[in-house]
Design a protein around this motif. Structure first.
Motif, PDB file in Angstrom:
ATOM      1  N   VAL A 160       0.821  -1.224   0.000  1.00 53.50           N
ATOM      2  CA  VAL A 160       0.000   0.000   0.000  1.00 53.50           C
ATOM      3  C   VAL A 160       0.854   1.273   0.000  1.00 53.50           C
ATOM      4  CG1 VAL A 160      -2.081  -1.011   0.945  1.00 53.50           C
ATOM      5  CG2 VAL A 160      -0.405  -0.109   2.525  1.00 53.50           C
ATOM      6  N   THR A 161       1.862   1.292  -0.881  1.00 50.42           N
ATOM      7  CA  THR A 161       2.713   2.472  -0.965  1.00 50.42           C
ATOM      8  C   THR A 161       2.141   3.496  -1.951  1.00 50.42           C
ATOM      9  OG1 THR A 161       4.640   1.135  -0.442  1.00 50.42           O
ATOM     10  CG2 THR A 161       5.038   3.299  -1.404  1.00 50.42           C
ATOM     11  N   ASN A 193      -4.883   3.513   2.746  1.00 50.87           N
ATOM     12  CA  ASN A 193      -3.706   4.378   2.683  1.00 50.87           C
ATOM     13  C   ASN A 193      -2.751   3.969   1.563  1.00 50.87           C
ATOM     14  OD1 ASN A 193      -3.072   6.540   4.991  1.00 50.87           O
ATOM     15  ND2 ASN A 193      -4.531   5.040   5.733  1.00 50.87           N
ATOM     16  N   ALA A 194      -3.343   3.559   0.422  1.00 49.70           N
ATOM     17  CA  ALA A 194      -2.515   3.043  -0.664  1.00 49.70           C
ATOM     18  C   ALA A 194      -2.014   4.141  -1.585  1.00 49.70           C
ATOM     19  CB  ALA A 194      -3.287   2.006  -1.466  1.00 49.70           C
ATOM     20  N   GLY A 195      -2.789   5.195  -1.755  1.00 49.85           N
ATOM     21  CA  GLY A 195      -2.308   6.314  -2.555  1.00 49.85           C
ATOM     22  C   GLY A 195      -2.355   6.082  -4.060  1.00 49.85           C
ATOM     23  N   THR A 251       0.976   8.776   5.497  1.00 53.05           N
ATOM     24  CA  THR A 251       0.931   7.535   4.739  1.00 53.05           C
ATOM     25  C   THR A 251      -0.008   7.470   3.558  1.00 53.05           C
ATOM     26  OG1 THR A 251       1.607   6.327   6.693  1.00 53.05           O
ATOM     27  CG2 THR A 251       0.927   5.030   4.876  1.00 53.05           C
ATOM     28  N   ALA A 252      -0.964   8.397   3.424  1.00 56.16           N
ATOM     29  CA  ALA A 252      -1.950   8.275   2.356  1.00 56.16           C
ATOM     30  C   ALA A 252      -1.285   8.270   0.988  1.00 56.16           C
ATOM     31  CB  ALA A 252      -2.951   9.416   2.445  1.00 56.16           C
ATOM     32  N   GLY A 253      -0.567   9.334   0.664  1.00 60.16           N
ATOM     33  CA  GLY A 253       0.182   9.335  -0.589  1.00 60.16           C
ATOM     34  C   GLY A 253      -0.526   9.934  -1.781  1.00 60.16           C
ATOM     35  N   THR A 285       5.891   3.666   3.222  1.00 62.51           N
ATOM     36  CA  THR A 285       4.800   3.219   2.331  1.00 62.51           C
ATOM     37  C   THR A 285       3.821   4.358   2.082  1.00 62.51           C
ATOM     38  OG1 THR A 285       3.331   2.297   4.029  1.00 62.51           O
ATOM     39  CG2 THR A 285       5.013   0.829   3.146  1.00 62.51           C
ATOM     40  N   VAL A 286       4.366   5.551   1.784  1.00 69.60           N
ATOM     41  CA  VAL A 286       3.539   6.744   1.588  1.00 69.60           C
ATOM     42  C   VAL A 286       3.113   6.886   0.127  1.00 69.60           C
ATOM     43  CG1 VAL A 286       3.420   9.255   1.795  1.00 69.60           C
ATOM     44  CG2 VAL A 286       4.706   7.917   3.472  1.00 69.60           C
ATOM     45  N   GLY A 287       4.090   6.900  -0.780  1.00 67.30           N
ATOM     46  CA  GLY A 287       3.740   6.964  -2.191  1.00 67.30           C
ATOM     47  C   GLY A 287       3.855   8.346  -2.814  1.00 67.30           C
TER      48      GLY A 287
HETATM   49  K   LIG Z   1       0.471   5.049   0.682  1.00 63.70           K
END
Ligand SMILES: [K+]
Ligand SMILES: [K+]
Lengths: 439, 439
Positions: free
Chosen positions: A54-55, A169-171, A272-274, A384-386
């Motif tokens: 979930v990056t 929170n995968a972005g 972390t959302a991204g 794992t932010v993105g």
């Molecule tokens: K993310």
């Protein structure tokens, strides 16, 4: 010498399942009907790893390179990675009518980062149900905005994709500029951010807040997370609003109300959302550095978020303050923090710093990009932010592999770490103590 | 309300004396016969602070802007700042035939970072004698190289200036390109590096090695410092040799033997010396990042070096490794490390990270330079190293003030910190413990 799968310890088994799913995802993404113009192994592996961890970092434009089928595979990987694969395993076990043994419970306990075994199965079920309800409500709100714009099929699909991606929170976005087209849209801003804040604050916090109606009834962890999240978010909005106020590349040309919305979104997304609603690469260096710190801290424990976690950072700061004040213990809300909690936070943070520094070091050898975008990329991958300053697609193969490994360690590291801690046993040999001068 | 000087606690008194000497130095440097073409207050303050904190960052070229008189003032500030002003105070007290009271002893103890009071006066005397002997021997070797080149007066003066500057890890040079003209000169390379390594490893280590002839007789601190310094230096030489091998801006055009010497010098100088024999700004980003890490770590405790100190970094790593292995205590050379030592290291490092991050953040607002040179400058100032990628002279006034404060905090912070630790008392209120989930 060969170990059976069943002989593996819980975290090892989780890692094996995790890596297997990434490999399966990679192969599926390479199938002709998953992508539009073919995709290399390393790019497919990057996409699958980014989705499963979930990056949200992308080497190829998700909407441009993958077909609808490919996007659905990505969405499945996100849901599996975000909610914890074991939650699904539990449900499947129960659906098959099989008895859930001690070992399975231990796995779920591990996956959900819980300190006791009791009630983990119930928690897993509640968790899955909770996720589906929150995601469904969000889909309704998002569809109300996107169906009129794109029609039923495209509008509903965009809503489902972004709701799942945000809650976990995968972005990931199906649009190449993420949510930049909606920088001034209050519905999209609010629904998406609420999704990833709820998903990222931690399930235990959400359930505790659900049960206890008053603040003083909350557990210490919940109190700290609620106040901490609010404080850091409000401070970050102010910070980015001031730093970017006159930046023509970001919020400079927006009206006042738009500046506020954009500052809000960019303040809450790094933990972390991204997603992004402005061009990250155009931000001021000071804002980018601040964002790097937020990305490293990350969200809440036992959540879909990454990073060292807000509580870990807070405990290190409290421990430091207590030490400077000459106190023996860090204290918060009239509760002492135990030495071992401080140790745990120290070890996790030191380990994280070493991983991030290694990634920064390697990327600065393999890539030609300047230092700041590579530092930004490394912390984004580890947390794992993105978010990216725009270097992901141009990474060399070695650079891509470095980022893939960093995402994996960022997602699986804390798991292994938690287990190492659980294994802690009294030292067999006790050595005498001797001082070392420091500082 | 006014406090008398004598009522101040030791670290406060030291800080007052320290700041007073910097102000006196600033005024002296602004006198017409100290500088060649006049100098602004902020530039004189920068120079005096950089000298007194033995940093070596320069906003004006030392040899170009100051007269011989100005240079001697800088040299005096270096000797005062490097050896600890209290060592001098002790000697002056004794020369005046005054009795040295408990309070004075406490001050010296503080200044020399010793845990017990006994023998601090003797230590101060030994320290001063030791410094003079080492510096004198070095002057002979350096003069043997520089007198033939520049004649007697210039050659001896250059030797004295660089010997004092090197032993005190000050990094000041009377030449604008530091020691770059001597990149391939084995005598200069060896004498200068030996001076700052001896000065930076810690007096307790040197005296312990003098007394005990065998490794197994060394104290734990000495063992750790000797092995740690050797290991980190050898590793750093290899690292820089490989990373810079083909860089035409640094060692790329040098013959093999010159490459080795330059890699050696640049590997050992970041741990507080601050001289350079190649153009720091021309190094590869990976080398610069590695150098930043070395600058942050710094030298040995109770030495002329800065940074968080090698032992502090080592204890954090040992604590982390022990935790990951499930051990309760970090162990080194069959000795356990006490919890409070780990706490102390954690607090010092966290405090240092916050100071450096604040400096980086502010400089990125006040300056137009790219991120990496500003990060480099901040860590160099905090660790009182003095290496720069070349942005110092071009800093804005606000930027100069930020660097001045960072140097002061980097030099005086650990002092205050040590005292805060000494004040540690049992907590009056004992709160119950409650867990917070982290990681
Ligand atoms: K993310
Ligand atoms: K220095």
């Amino acid at each position: 010498m060969k170990k059976k799968l069943a002989d593996l310890e819980p975290p090892q088994l989780l890692i094996v399942i995790f890596l297997s799913l990434i490999l399966i995802g990679t192969i599926l993404l390479m199938l002709p009907f998953s992508n539009k113009d073919g995709i290399s192994f390393v790019n497919a592996l990057f996409t699958a790893t980014s989705a499963m961890t979930v990056t949200g970092l992308v080497v190829v434009d998700t909407g441009g390179a993958y077909t609808l089928f490919g996007e659905i595979i990505i969405l499945l990987l996100i849901q599996l990675g975000g909610l914890g694969i074991m939650t699904f395993a539990v449900v499947i076990f129960m659906a098959l009518g099989k008895k859930i043994g001690f070992k399975q419970r231990l796995l779920v306990k591990q996956a959900l980062n819980q300190s006791s075994l009791g009630g983990v199965i119930l928690l897993a079920k509640k968790l899955l149900l909770f996720s589906l309800i929150v995601e469904s409500i969000a889909v309704v709100f998002l569809a109300a905005r996107w169906v009129p714009e794109m029609g039923w099929s495209k509008g509903v699909y965009a809503s489902v994709f972004h709701a799942v991606s945000a809650f976990n929170n995968a972005g990931f976005s199906i649009w190449s500029n993420s949510l930049s087209d909606y920088v001034m849209d209050p519905v999209i801003n609010l629904v998406i951010t609420l999704l990833f804040i709820i998903g990222g604050i931690g399930f235990t916090v959400v359930f505790d807040m659900w049960r206890q109606k008053e603040f003083k009834g909350y557990s210490l962890h919940t109190k700290v997370m609620v106040v901490g999240t609010l404080s850091i978010n409000v401070f970050s909005i102010l910070m980015l609003f001031i730093l970017e106020y006159n930046n023509p590349g970001t919020i400079g040309s927006l009206p006042f109300y738009g500046k506020i919305q954009a500052a809000y979104f960019q303040a809450v997304t790094p933990r972390t959302a991204g997603f992004n609603t402005i061009d990250t690469g155009q931000m001021e260096d000071a804002s980018l550095f601040y964002t790097i710190v937020l990305m490293f801290i990350g969200g809440g424990s036992a959540s879909t978020a990454g990073g060292i976690k807000l509580t870990t950072a807070l405990i290190l700061i409290l421990g430091t303050v207590a030490f400077f004040k000459g106190k023996q213990h860090a204290v918060i809300y009239r509760r002492s923090i135990r030495d071992y909690v401080v140790y745990r936070s120290l070890a996790l943070t030191m380990g994280s710093i070493i991983v991030v520094m290694s990634a920064v070091f390697i990327l600065n050898i393999t890539e030609k990009a300047p230092f700041l975008p590579l530092l930004f990329e490394s912390v984004s991958a580890f947390g794992t932010v993105g978010l990216s300053m725009g270097v992901t697609a141009g990474l060399s193969t070695l650079g891509k592999i470095t980022v893939i490994i960093t995402m994996l360690v960022g997602k699986l590291g804390p798991l292994t770490f938690a287990f190492a801690f659980a294994r802690q046993t009294p030292d067999i040999i006790q050595y005498p103590e001797e001082d070392i001068i420091t500082g």
